[in-house]
Motif scaffolding. Structure first.
Motif, short mmCIF file in Angstrom:
data_model
loop_
_atom_site.label_atom_id
_atom_site.label_comp_id
_atom_site.label_asym_id
_atom_site.label_seq_id
_atom_site.Cartn_x
_atom_site.Cartn_y
_atom_site.Cartn_z
N THR A 299 0.84 -1.19 0.00
CA THR A 299 0.00 0.00 0.00
C THR A 299 0.88 1.24 0.00
N LEU A 300 0.56 2.18 -0.88
CA LEU A 300 1.26 3.46 -0.94
C LEU A 300 0.24 4.56 -0.65
N VAL A 301 0.55 5.40 0.32
CA VAL A 301 -0.35 6.45 0.77
C VAL A 301 0.25 7.82 0.44
N ALA A 302 -0.56 8.69 -0.14
CA ALA A 302 -0.10 10.03 -0.49
C ALA A 302 0.40 10.75 0.75
N HIS B 107 4.21 7.71 1.37
CA HIS B 107 5.08 6.96 0.47
C HIS B 107 5.46 7.73 -0.78
N ASP C 282 2.66 14.46 -2.68
CA ASP C 282 1.37 14.75 -3.29
C ASP C 282 1.20 16.27 -3.35
N SER D 183 4.55 2.61 -8.21
CA SER D 183 3.64 1.85 -7.36
C SER D 183 3.64 0.37 -7.72
N THR E 128 -7.88 4.29 -4.29
CA THR E 128 -8.73 5.23 -3.57
C THR E 128 -8.31 6.63 -3.99
N THR E 129 -9.27 7.42 -4.47
CA THR E 129 -8.95 8.75 -4.98
C THR E 129 -10.02 9.74 -4.54
N SER F 31 -4.72 6.80 -2.13
CA SER F 31 -3.87 5.67 -1.75
C SER F 31 -3.99 4.58 -2.80
N THR G 253 -3.25 0.36 -3.42
CA THR G 253 -2.91 -0.95 -2.88
C THR G 253 -2.80 -1.93 -4.03
N HIS H 199 7.15 2.55 10.07
CA HIS H 199 5.92 3.33 10.09
C HIS H 199 5.45 3.65 11.50
#
Length: 321
Positions: free
Chosen positions: A48-51, A54, A57, A68, A91-92, A129, A131, A316
């Motif tokens: 998972t990459l989160v703005a 990771h 933005d 990604s 997810t946007t 994010s 995934t 994390h």
């Protein structure tokens, strides 16, 4: 634009979503179907990459699409697995057609480069994010794992370390550098190349392996713990690029290589007899240390003195006081 139209428009029509080896059924049903040859096992990994955590933005969505998928496929390389397929859960906060088109193009470019097909996923509204779940195949009993390192083995990596960490100040616009220095560092950050071929070559040779994502020191801890051994890293043997050295200088470059993370090269242990044949075949095997009896990971200077830093890599949920 609704969820299913979004999927059809930007992802289902991409070349990487048109099926391929090992994909019996791709996008369009409740599940994908993967076909494994007899005697092979399915390797699965999720990232998972989160703005803002990771990746910066805003950032270039094409580059984000490449990155990604690459960081997820790198886990297949670490297991010595042949890549098959992946899913994407996106997810946007909004439906931005230009952003989605560019992201899908970057994703597709990396998928074709790695030989992996998009077979499904999900979309939803919320903070940005990504995934990705990747699937690969490996003959039963030949997967590379973190278990198995033995005293007397060499500790090796599959290439230069620290380039992505060195690129971070450039990514965040905190520093600038001439193109000859900045471009190779930024390329490593935004478009890491999963070492799939090296992973396959290490089957039956490496005694343990993983990819370096959180920093060499931190990730080697996983091998040491799983294998119940002590890993000794020799600071002067770290492979560093000329761009990284020019940008950061020797001391800071070595710190980036040890604790910076995001390298996505393989770290593995190898019996000494396996080293020369692999290097003779052209594989980028660099010895950075050794395996001993004991536990944990230590960093030593040329005199053999323990100089292990307190902070070893990215975590994390590290507690702060």
């Amino acid at each position: 634009m609704g969820e299913f139209e979004l999927i059809r428009t930007f992802f289902a029509a991409a070349p990487c979503a048109q099926g391929g080896e090992g994909i019996a059924l791709g996008i369009g049903d409740d599940c994908a179907l993967l076909a494994l040859p007899p005697g092979e096992q399915l390797a699965i990994s999720t990232d998972t990459l989160v703005a803002g955590v990771h990746f910066a933005d805003p950032c270039d969505p094409f580059l984000l699409g490449q990155r990604s998928l690459a960081v997820a496929v790198s886990d297949l390389a670490a297991m010595g697995a042949h890549p098959l397929a992946f899913t994407l859960a996106l997810t946007t906060p909004t439906v931005d057609a230009d952003w989605l088109q560019r992201y899908a193009q970057g994703l597709n470019a990396m998928a074709l480069n790695c030989g992996v097909g998009l077979v499904g996923g999900d979309t939803t509204r919320g903070p940005l994010s990504l995934t990705l779940t990747v699937f690969g195949r490996v003959p039963a009993g030949l997967a590379l794992t973190r278990h198995g390192a033995q005293p007397g083995d060499l500790l090796c990596v599959g290439g230069e370390l620290g380039n992505a960490a060195g690129a971070l100040p450039l990514v965040l616009n905190q520093r600038t550098a001439p193109a000859a220095i900045a471009e190779p560092l930024l390329a490593h950050y935004w478009s890491p190349q999963p070492q799939l071929a090296l992973g396959l070559a290490l089957r039956g040779k490496a005694t343990s392996a993983m990819d370096v994502s959180d920093g060499l020191l931190a990730d080697c801890e996983h091998i040491a713990k799983a294998s119940a051994v002590r890993l000794v890293i020799e600071r002067q043997r770290l492979p560093l690029s000329s761009a990284l050295l020019a940008f950061l200088g020797d001391d800071e470059a070595r710190s980036a290589a040890l604790s910076g993370g995001d390298d996505y090269v393989l770290a593995f242990t190898l019996p000494p007899a396996e080293l020369v044949p692999l290097q003779a075949d052209g594989w980028p095997v660099q010895v950075v240390g050794r395996v001993e009896q004991g536990q944990g990971v230590v960093l030593v200077d040329p005199a053999g003195q323990d100089i292990t830093p307190v902070i070893r890599g990215y975590q994390h949920f590290r507690e702060t006081h």
